[in-house]
Enzyme design. Sequence first.
Site, PDB file in Angstrom:
ATOM      1  N   GLY A   5      48.214  42.622  42.752  1.00  0.00           N
ATOM      2  CA  GLY A   5      47.898  41.880  43.982  1.00  0.00           C
ATOM      3  C   GLY A   5      46.796  42.534  44.792  1.00  0.00           C
ATOM      4  N   GLY A  24      43.534  42.655  43.679  1.00  0.00           N
ATOM      5  CA  GLY A  24      42.223  42.120  43.296  1.00  0.00           C
ATOM      6  C   GLY A  24      41.508  43.002  42.290  1.00  0.00           C
ATOM      7  N   ASP A  59      36.805  38.631  34.819  1.00  0.00           N
ATOM      8  CA  ASP A  59      37.772  39.723  34.700  1.00  0.00           C
ATOM      9  C   ASP A  59      38.093  40.017  33.235  1.00  0.00           C
ATOM     10  OD1 ASP A  59      37.724  39.179  37.378  1.00  0.00           O
ATOM     11  OD2 ASP A  59      39.741  38.356  37.470  1.00  0.00           O
ATOM     12  N   TYR A 116      42.190  29.883  46.305  1.00  0.00           N
ATOM     13  CA  TYR A 116      41.188  30.126  45.253  1.00  0.00           C
ATOM     14  C   TYR A 116      40.853  28.814  44.548  1.00  0.00           C
ATOM     15  CZ  TYR A 116      39.028  32.166  41.113  1.00  0.00           C
ATOM     16  OH  TYR A 116      38.146  32.479  40.120  1.00  0.00           O
TER      17      TYR A 116
HETATM   18  C1  GLA Z   1      39.270  36.460  40.724  1.00  0.00           C
HETATM   19  C2  GLA Z   1      39.040  35.630  39.461  1.00  0.00           C
HETATM   20  C3  GLA Z   1      37.635  35.828  38.916  1.00  0.00           C
HETATM   21  C4  GLA Z   1      36.579  35.646  40.006  1.00  0.00           C
HETATM   22  C5  GLA Z   1      36.952  36.447  41.253  1.00  0.00           C
HETATM   23  C6  GLA Z   1      36.013  36.165  42.420  1.00  0.00           C
HETATM   24  O1  GLA Z   1      39.252  37.801  40.389  1.00  0.00           O
HETATM   25  O2  GLA Z   1      39.979  35.970  38.481  1.00  0.00           O
HETATM   26  O3  GLA Z   1      37.413  34.950  37.837  1.00  0.00           O
HETATM   27  O4  GLA Z   1      36.385  34.285  40.292  1.00  0.00           O
HETATM   28  O5  GLA Z   1      38.268  36.174  41.686  1.00  0.00           O
HETATM   29  O6  GLA Z   1      34.751  36.583  42.094  1.00  0.00           O
END
Ligand code: GLA
Length: 387
Positions: free
Chosen positions: A123, A125, A173, A222
Amino acid sequence: MEQTEIIGHIFKQQFEIEPEVICYAPGRVNLLGDHTDYNDGFVLPAAIDAGTTIAASRRDDDQVVAFAEGYSTNVDCFSLENIAFSHEEMWRNYVRGTLKCLRKSHTNFGGVNLAITGNVPQGAGLSSSASFEMAILKTIVALYQLDLDGVTAALMGQRAENEFVGCQCGIMDQLVSALGLEGHAMLLDCRSLTFKDAPIPDGMVILVVNSNVKRGLVDSEYNARRQQCEEVARILNVPALRDVSLEQLNGAKRNLSQEQYRRARHVVTENARTIATMTAMQTNDVKTLGSLMGQSHDSLRYDYEVTTKELDGLVCIINSVINDAGGVRMTGGGFGGCVVALIPAELEQAVIAAVEAQYSSQFGLEAEIYRCHASTGAFRVGNRNYI
Ligand code: GLA
């Protein structure tokens, strides 16, 4: 690697045999380019030295028996023939969703015993879920000698998130978790899925500071941001916001609401900043790098509206120490989580001291500070004890 030892022991305790393979995949920190990946744009992430480690062995049947260290309900057992969403524990869906996607293209693998551990804060990021997915895929590929390259594995992990878990994330990611390079960030073109390695400038360190604001409504917010971008692309009659210049966007302003315009302006300007940051890194131009990181944070704050007062506060505290000797911005999806700072090694202690002295007194929360090393992507651990 410490996690390797731990998970080897846990595997033996759980399954009473030696693991056949141990595999690892890292989390990531994004240096520049947020909310651009799902707009077919550019991102500049680095894999970090925290990740998911899995010890595993094959089974004679089609069962998956997974033990995840550190969760309250830590065992999952299901058949590869019937993979369904679990409403009990979210970690199970990363195993289930990834294997369900793999099964669509590869049927030549059977059951597995898995023991899983991880040290990416959840959580925050830093992509603990992508690291989980890439570690699962690496493990099955290693156990059953499957043919699966890193880009395809990344797409499969993204598909598991999009179609099984329900988060409409982009490709950043998973791709950097699969294919990151030691000492480098990666400039990734999220349309062509081609990338160039970007060296971390000499003498600079990556500090990640967790605001410890857990990402609350992140998934719905998101997904909503993503829908807004797609809507603007439709209005502008282009495949994705990647295809729009600032001039075009300004020319079409009257067809957009204020909010739509600001969301799109973030994406368009962030793409340009990401490419410029790559150049700044290649030329060791730290002043420009810092300024681009600052502009990125402001754009995410005012145009995209995904920061929090705590993230803005951390950026302010860190900026007061580094000035133009480095840069700092929120990183990842936002709505909580972390900021990333790229700073000269000699300022590290001063930055840590400033965060410790000011953050909790201003916001009533404890920040966690991690010094991250840009690291390699997913790999099978080459330990002679494990074939
Ligand atoms: C999350 C998502 C990614 C990207 C970021 C914002 O980490 O998993 O794919 O969109 O947010 O850049």
